[in-house]
Design an enzyme around this catalytic site. Structure first.
Site, PDB file in Angstrom:
ATOM      1  N   ASP A 230       2.281   1.230   1.864  1.00 34.29           N
ATOM      2  CA  ASP A 230       1.238   1.093   1.052  1.00 34.29           C
ATOM      3  C   ASP A 230       1.288  -0.225  -0.063  1.00 34.29           C
ATOM      4  O   ASP A 230       1.139  -0.321  -1.061  1.00 34.29           O
ATOM      5  CB  ASP A 230       1.168   2.102   0.069  1.00 34.29           C
ATOM      6  CG  ASP A 230       0.497   3.311   0.639  1.00 34.29           C
ATOM      7  OD1 ASP A 230       0.328   3.356   2.073  1.00 34.29           O
ATOM      8  OD2 ASP A 230       0.210   4.171   0.095  1.00 34.29           O
TER       9      ASP A 230
ATOM     10  N   LYS B   3      -4.289   5.717   5.720  1.00 32.89           N
ATOM     11  CA  LYS B   3      -3.924   7.346   5.604  1.00 32.89           C
ATOM     12  C   LYS B   3      -4.510   7.699   4.270  1.00 32.89           C
ATOM     13  O   LYS B   3      -4.698   6.988   3.075  1.00 32.89           O
ATOM     14  CB  LYS B   3      -2.348   7.430   5.252  1.00 32.89           C
ATOM     15  CG  LYS B   3      -1.639   6.652   3.917  1.00 32.89           C
ATOM     16  CD  LYS B   3      -0.368   7.001   4.009  1.00 32.89           C
ATOM     17  CE  LYS B   3       0.305   6.376   2.942  1.00 32.89           C
ATOM     18  NZ  LYS B   3      -0.007   6.588   1.444  1.00 32.89           N
TER      19      LYS B   3
ATOM     20  N   CYS C 253       4.134   7.984  -2.387  1.00 32.42           N
ATOM     21  CA  CYS C 253       3.732   7.954  -1.094  1.00 32.42           C
ATOM     22  C   CYS C 253       4.935   7.771  -0.329  1.00 32.42           C
ATOM     23  O   CYS C 253       5.115   8.131   0.651  1.00 32.42           O
ATOM     24  CB  CYS C 253       2.654   6.849  -0.788  1.00 32.42           C
ATOM     25  SG  CYS C 253       1.114   7.252  -1.509  1.00 32.42           S
TER      26      CYS C 253
HETATM   27  N1  TIU Z   1       1.136   4.848  -2.487  1.00 30.09           N
HETATM   28  C1  TIU Z   1       1.054   5.544  -3.588  1.00 30.09           C
HETATM   29  O1  TIU Z   1       2.384   5.801  -3.890  1.00 30.09           O
HETATM   30  N2  TIU Z   1      -0.024   6.049  -4.303  1.00 30.09           N
HETATM   31  C2  TIU Z   1       0.051   6.515  -5.252  1.00 30.09           C
HETATM   32  O2  TIU Z   1      -1.199   6.911  -5.841  1.00 30.09           O
HETATM   33  N3  TIU Z   1       0.924   6.163  -6.196  1.00 30.09           N
HETATM   34  C3  TIU Z   1       1.046   6.235  -7.609  1.00 30.09           C
HETATM   35  O3  TIU Z   1       2.305   6.274  -8.028  1.00 30.09           O
HETATM   36  N4  TIU Z   1      -0.007   6.486  -8.354  1.00 30.09           N
END
Ligand code: TIU
Length: 226
Positions: free
Chosen positions: A24, A129, A162
């Site tokens: 991500d 995802k 994530c």
């Molecule tokens: N990629 C990921 O970690 N999504 C989140 O929503 N992370 C947060 O820390 N909010």
């Protein structure tokens, strides 16, 4: 097999069966006006690891080892997004609404792209995802099995959301998981530290953790051809 100094003890990297998973590294989390920002987070912390993640990706590419990129992304019609996720947190802009980089967390929008410095190369797997973990509703396990992957090296954001969720999902599916700690970041330093502590506790209950320099050094010691 290559021994990599790590916590809680050496990680044995299997060069023929290892993939890097970059979680991500999207504008939605790293730049102002995206999803992370909408939740009230200070996004600049995450920008700082981009050069380290780039170096890690380069290391894998130099060995010809697979690199997998994930994006947290929903379909434009939001059919894969639970209403609970849209409502959660009273954000300034909800998932699917239009922010500074297009619709928040929607596949294909400018904000949903991986940052330019870490752009996937042709042939690398890129998965969208809908959840925090990389296995939920993605077909990821089957794709890794087809390629004979048993070892996963993790980078990306955020460490305790994530990345940790994906690592736990992978651990339960039998993968040997190593987190590169300086190639991962959180909006909350204490949460990153706690996530790392949880991963390595109890003899590596979720997996192993090490800095990029330790991996680089292990690969440079002559035990594997570039
Ligand atoms: N990629 C990921 O970690 N999504 C989140 O929503 N992370 C947060 O820390 N909010």
């Amino acid at each position: 097999m290559i021994p990599v100094p790590a916590r809680p003890y050496a990680y044995w990297l299997d060069p023929a069966h290892t993939a890097l998973v970059v979680i991500d590294m999207q504008r939605d989390f790293i730049e102002p006006g995206g999803f992370g920002d909408s939740l009230g987070n200070e996004v600049a912390r995450l920008q700082a690891i981009v050069p380290t993640v780039a170096e890690l990706i380069g290391l894998f590419r130099s060995h010809g080892w697979p690199v997998i990129h994930t994006r947290e992304a929903h379909r434009p019609d939001l059919s894969d997004c639970p209403p609970s996720k849209i409502a959660r947190g009273n954000p300034s802009v909800h998932i699917g609404e239009t922010g500074a980089m297009g619709r928040i967390l929607i596949a294909g929008e400018p904000g949903n792209q991986i940052v330019d410095a870490l752009a996937p190369m042709p042939g690398e797997i890129v998965i969208d995802k809908p959840g925090k973990g990389m296995f939920w509703a993605t077909g990821m396990h089957e794709r890794l099995q087809q390629r004979g992957i048993s070892h996963l090296v993790f980078a990306g954001v955020t460490t305790e959301v994530c990345v940790q969720t994906s690592m736990r999902e992978a651990n339960d599916r039998g993968y040997e998981c190593l987190l590169i700690e300086d190639a991962s970041e959180s909006y909350f330093p204490a949460f990153k530290a706690a996530a790392i502590d949880m991963i390595v506790a109890q003899g590596g209950i979720v997996g192993w953790v090490t800095p990029l320099a330790a991996l680089r050094g292990a690969l440079a010691d002559g035990s594997v051809a570039a």
